[in-house]
Design a protein around this motif. Structure first.
Motif, short mmCIF file in Angstrom:
data_model
loop_
_atom_site.label_atom_id
_atom_site.label_comp_id
_atom_site.label_asym_id
_atom_site.label_seq_id
_atom_site.Cartn_x
_atom_site.Cartn_y
_atom_site.Cartn_z
N GLY A 1 -6.14 16.37 51.91
CA GLY A 1 -6.23 14.95 51.60
C GLY A 1 -7.54 14.31 52.00
N TYR A 2 -8.28 14.93 52.90
CA TYR A 2 -9.60 14.40 53.22
C TYR A 2 -10.55 14.65 52.05
CZ TYR A 2 -8.37 13.78 58.13
OH TYR A 2 -7.79 13.37 59.30
N GLU A 3 -11.40 13.69 51.80
CA GLU A 3 -12.43 13.88 50.78
C GLU A 3 -13.36 15.02 51.19
OE1 GLU A 3 -16.28 11.38 49.22
OE2 GLU A 3 -14.38 10.29 49.46
N THR A 4 -13.74 15.02 52.48
CA THR A 4 -14.62 16.06 52.99
C THR A 4 -14.19 16.47 54.39
OG1 THR A 4 -16.50 15.09 51.79
CG2 THR A 4 -17.01 16.73 53.49
N VAL A 5 -14.12 17.76 54.62
CA VAL A 5 -13.94 18.31 55.96
C VAL A 5 -15.25 19.00 56.32
CG1 VAL A 5 -12.67 19.90 57.42
CG2 VAL A 5 -11.46 18.62 55.65
N PHE A 6 -16.04 18.34 57.17
CA PHE A 6 -17.30 18.94 57.61
C PHE A 6 -17.00 20.01 58.65
CE2 PHE A 6 -18.48 14.54 56.47
CZ PHE A 6 -19.47 14.80 55.53
N VAL A 7 -17.51 21.19 58.43
CA VAL A 7 -17.39 22.27 59.42
C VAL A 7 -18.77 22.46 60.03
CG1 VAL A 7 -16.72 24.65 59.85
CG2 VAL A 7 -15.60 23.36 58.02
N VAL A 8 -18.93 21.93 61.25
CA VAL A 8 -20.21 22.01 61.93
C VAL A 8 -20.26 23.33 62.70
CG1 VAL A 8 -21.70 20.97 63.67
CG2 VAL A 8 -20.45 19.52 62.08
N ALA A 9 -21.12 24.22 62.23
CA ALA A 9 -21.16 25.58 62.78
C ALA A 9 -22.10 25.66 63.96
CB ALA A 9 -21.61 26.56 61.70
N ASP A 10 -21.68 26.40 65.01
CA ASP A 10 -22.61 26.75 66.07
C ASP A 10 -23.72 27.61 65.46
OD1 ASP A 10 -21.04 25.44 67.84
OD2 ASP A 10 -20.63 27.17 69.13
N GLY A 11 -24.92 27.49 66.01
CA GLY A 11 -26.06 28.18 65.42
C GLY A 11 -26.19 29.62 65.83
N ASP A 12 -25.11 30.37 65.78
CA ASP A 12 -25.16 31.81 66.05
C ASP A 12 -24.30 32.51 64.99
OD1 ASP A 12 -22.50 31.35 66.85
OD2 ASP A 12 -23.01 31.40 68.98
N GLU A 13 -24.37 33.83 64.95
CA GLU A 13 -23.68 34.57 63.89
C GLU A 13 -22.17 34.36 63.91
OE1 GLU A 13 -23.34 39.13 62.06
OE2 GLU A 13 -24.62 38.70 63.79
N PRO A 14 -21.49 34.44 65.09
CA PRO A 14 -20.05 34.19 65.09
C PRO A 14 -19.70 32.79 64.60
CG PRO A 14 -20.70 35.28 67.12
CD PRO A 14 -21.96 34.88 66.43
N GLY A 15 -20.50 31.80 65.01
CA GLY A 15 -20.23 30.43 64.59
C GLY A 15 -20.38 30.24 63.10
N ILE A 16 -21.41 30.84 62.52
CA ILE A 16 -21.64 30.72 61.08
C ILE A 16 -20.55 31.47 60.31
CG2 ILE A 16 -23.21 31.35 59.21
CD1 ILE A 16 -25.51 30.88 61.26
N ASN A 17 -20.15 32.64 60.79
CA ASN A 17 -19.07 33.39 60.14
C ASN A 17 -17.76 32.61 60.18
OD1 ASN A 17 -20.81 35.50 59.57
ND2 ASN A 17 -20.21 36.71 61.35
N PHE A 18 -17.50 31.96 61.32
CA PHE A 18 -16.30 31.15 61.44
C PHE A 18 -16.32 30.00 60.43
CE2 PHE A 18 -14.47 27.32 63.61
CZ PHE A 18 -13.14 27.66 63.48
N ALA A 19 -17.46 29.34 60.30
CA ALA A 19 -17.57 28.24 59.35
C ALA A 19 -17.36 28.73 57.92
CB ALA A 19 -18.94 27.57 59.49
N ASP A 20 -17.92 29.88 57.60
CA ASP A 20 -17.75 30.43 56.26
C ASP A 20 -16.28 30.76 55.99
OD1 ASP A 20 -20.43 30.22 55.68
OD2 ASP A 20 -20.89 32.31 56.20
N THR A 21 -15.57 31.26 57.00
CA THR A 21 -14.15 31.56 56.84
C THR A 21 -13.35 30.30 56.55
OG1 THR A 21 -14.26 33.49 58.30
CG2 THR A 21 -12.10 32.49 57.98
N LEU A 22 -13.65 29.22 57.29
CA LEU A 22 -12.94 27.96 57.05
C LEU A 22 -13.26 27.40 55.67
CD1 LEU A 22 -12.95 25.89 60.37
CD2 LEU A 22 -11.15 27.30 59.38
N SER A 23 -14.48 27.58 55.20
CA SER A 23 -14.84 27.06 53.88
C SER A 23 -14.06 27.78 52.78
CB SER A 23 -16.34 27.21 53.64
OG SER A 23 -16.72 28.56 53.47
#
Length: 214
Positions: free
Chosen positions: A157-179
């Motif tokens: 229902g949210y127009e946008t869910v911003f996933v702010v990723a930590d600037g390391d590989e695990p953080g970016i991978n986590f953000a990609d998974t949520l996307s």
């Protein structure tokens, strides 16, 4: 969980540790992280005199997980964060400790109650509080491996869910998974290895909101 179990004891423990916060090392830590304006709102505390069963949490910042309804069960659980890197080494290298048998939970579910076209998901309680200090509703996930399937519907229902990723590989991978899980997700990278807290402390809250296009 029995009535006298560690989770049931969260409310009196949170109140006790909140009272131990003033003048403590944790208070200075919170100021360094730029969170003094929201420390009371989130009932942050400090383990100076540990309650029974919390002896291993000595010297840590206390982060209560607050339920929006408040009342007798307003504190769902507590998490404990070491304040300095050398403290983490003393405590087995773990920055965070949870109560025994406590499942992963979303931090700051209050952010999901108010009307808003957007919300932020980030890794960790510190970053969630940072975004709230910048005027942006945000929830924190206690670690990149902590996401649970039953959390997905909370973000429909949210127009946008911003996933702010930590600037390391695990953080970016986590953000990609949520996307991949959330069709309304938008991954935001802050660059230069930054997380939300380090970015705000270097560039300020307006710059942090600006990276989200707000």
């Amino acid at each position: 969980m029995p009535k006298n179990g560690p989770i049931a004891d969260s409310v009196p423990s949170a109140k006790d540790y909140f009272q131990q916060m003033s003048g403590s090392r944790a208070e200075e830590y919170v100021k360094r992280r730029g969170l003094e304006a929201v420390a009371e709102r989130f009932a942050l505390g400090y383990v100076d005199s540990a309650r029974t069963g919390h002896e291993r949490m000595q010297g840590r910042l206390v982060i209560p997980y607050l339920r929006p309804a408040g009342g007798e069960y307003q504190v769902a659980t507590l998490r404990f964060r070491c304040i300095e890197d050398h403290d983490c080494k003393v405590h087995g290298g773990s920055k965070y400790k949870s109560l025994p048998a406590d499942p992963p939970r979303l931090f700051n579910t209050q952010a999901l109650i108010g009307p808003s076209p957007y919300v932020v998901i980030c890794e960790g309680e510190i970053d969630a509080m940072t975004l709230e200090a910048a005027g942006v509703p945000a929830v924190g996930v206690p670690g990149v491996g902590a996401w649970r399937d039953h959390w997905d519907p909370a973000f429909i229902g949210y127009e946008t869910v911003f996933v702010v990723a930590d600037g390391d590989e695990p953080g970016i991978n986590f953000a990609d998974t949520l996307s991949e899980r959330l069709p309304n997700a938008k991954v935001v990278l802050l660059g230069d290895g930054h997380d939300a807290n380090s970015f705000m402390n270097e560039y300020g809250p307006e710059a942090l909101r600006g990276r989200l296009g707000l």
